[in-house]
Scaffold this motif. Sequence first.
Motif, PDB file in Angstrom:
ATOM      1  N   THR A  26      -5.341  -4.208   5.575  1.00  0.00           N
ATOM      2  CA  THR A  26      -5.517  -5.644   5.067  1.00  0.00           C
ATOM      3  C   THR A  26      -4.086  -6.080   5.026  1.00  0.00           C
ATOM      4  OG1 THR A  26      -7.556  -5.048   4.185  1.00  0.00           O
ATOM      5  CG2 THR A  26      -6.772  -7.191   3.426  1.00  0.00           C
ATOM      6  N   LEU A  35      -6.413 -11.243   8.315  1.00  0.00           N
ATOM      7  CA  LEU A  35      -5.779  -9.996   7.578  1.00  0.00           C
ATOM      8  C   LEU A  35      -6.262  -8.704   7.985  1.00  0.00           C
ATOM      9  CD1 LEU A  35      -4.700 -12.545   5.848  1.00  0.00           C
ATOM     10  CD2 LEU A  35      -4.173 -10.708   4.204  1.00  0.00           C
ATOM     11  N   GLY A  36      -7.748  -8.973   8.472  1.00  0.00           N
ATOM     12  CA  GLY A  36      -8.474  -7.885   8.808  1.00  0.00           C
ATOM     13  C   GLY A  36      -8.378  -7.116  10.104  1.00  0.00           C
ATOM     14  N   THR A  39      -8.175  -3.417  11.035  1.00  0.00           N
ATOM     15  CA  THR A  39      -9.630  -2.734  10.776  1.00  0.00           C
ATOM     16  C   THR A  39     -10.572  -3.052  11.797  1.00  0.00           C
ATOM     17  OG1 THR A  39      -8.917  -2.922   8.490  1.00  0.00           O
ATOM     18  CG2 THR A  39     -11.307  -2.270   9.158  1.00  0.00           C
ATOM     19  N   PRO A  64     -10.311   0.003   4.989  1.00  0.00           N
ATOM     20  CA  PRO A  64      -9.932  -1.194   5.150  1.00  0.00           C
ATOM     21  C   PRO A  64      -8.396  -1.481   4.522  1.00  0.00           C
ATOM     22  CG  PRO A  64     -11.347  -1.606   3.292  1.00  0.00           C
ATOM     23  CD  PRO A  64     -11.254   0.047   3.870  1.00  0.00           C
ATOM     24  N   VAL A  65      -7.823  -0.490   3.654  1.00  0.00           N
ATOM     25  CA  VAL A  65      -6.505  -0.574   3.029  1.00  0.00           C
ATOM     26  C   VAL A  65      -5.878   0.524   3.461  1.00  0.00           C
ATOM     27  CG1 VAL A  65      -5.193  -0.795   0.999  1.00  0.00           C
ATOM     28  CG2 VAL A  65      -7.488  -2.060   1.324  1.00  0.00           C
ATOM     29  N   THR A  77      -1.849  -9.462   1.457  1.00  0.00           N
ATOM     30  CA  THR A  77      -1.573  -8.361   1.891  1.00  0.00           C
ATOM     31  C   THR A  77      -2.004  -7.201   1.030  1.00  0.00           C
ATOM     32  OG1 THR A  77       0.326  -8.789   3.696  1.00  0.00           O
ATOM     33  CG2 THR A  77       0.037  -6.452   2.761  1.00  0.00           C
TER      34      THR A  77
END
Length: 243
Positions: A26, A35-36, A39, A64-65, A77
């Motif tokens: 992210t 931002l994704g 992912t 996702p991180v 972020t």
Amino acid sequence: MHIEDETWTDLETTDTNLGLLPIGSTEQHGPHAPLGTDTFDAEVIAQNAAEEYSDSVIVAPSVPVGIAEEHREFTGTLWTDEMTFRQYVRDIVRSLASHGWDHVVIVNGHGGNIPALEAVTAQIIRHDNAYAVPFTWFEAIGEHTSSMGHAGPIETSLLERTRPESVHTDRLTDAAAGASDRWGDWQGSVNLAVDSTEFTENGVVGDPREASAELGAELLTAATDELCSLLDAVRSHDAAPRE
């Protein structure tokens, strides 16, 4: 077959040792992409390969991180440190292996995750009852790999093919105006930059105006084909620890 979509009783009857674990990040992707992005890209390639592969494959929920502190100065972020990330990935693979899905390909969408994934999969192979390898999709797209950048034509193209509604096409000109043409601040072979703000004004590396859905379709096919070939190679490896 996505784990989160199934009941445990249905999963209990699956006859496969193969699992896919999508991992992204992210993090900022310029003013035009979400931002994704990392992912989303990992997810769609894992899903596409699971559908195209000749046998059944389990797809785990996405992580996702990732390791993305280099983008920390851009709002939104998120990041974790390497040891936390590695332990979390290892625990997920161990969980998959406990149910018989002990041959796992980690489908990665973020460059910052690569060193940690190489380290943790080696650890898994050596010490756990599982066999795991990392697959970074943008390293599997042939001649286009050299144009990867960040939020540039490659990532933007894949989004335009798979999630066109997420791309702010009206911002592409501004995105290109604030972009760098290269990742890093280099002195010879040494990158002097730690954070991306040191070399890109808006987080973009490369020209996203060169993106197209047609290129995105080509990238998706190339990455999917490579991932399916990798599944063939992985499925027969010994999953016993090598201690």
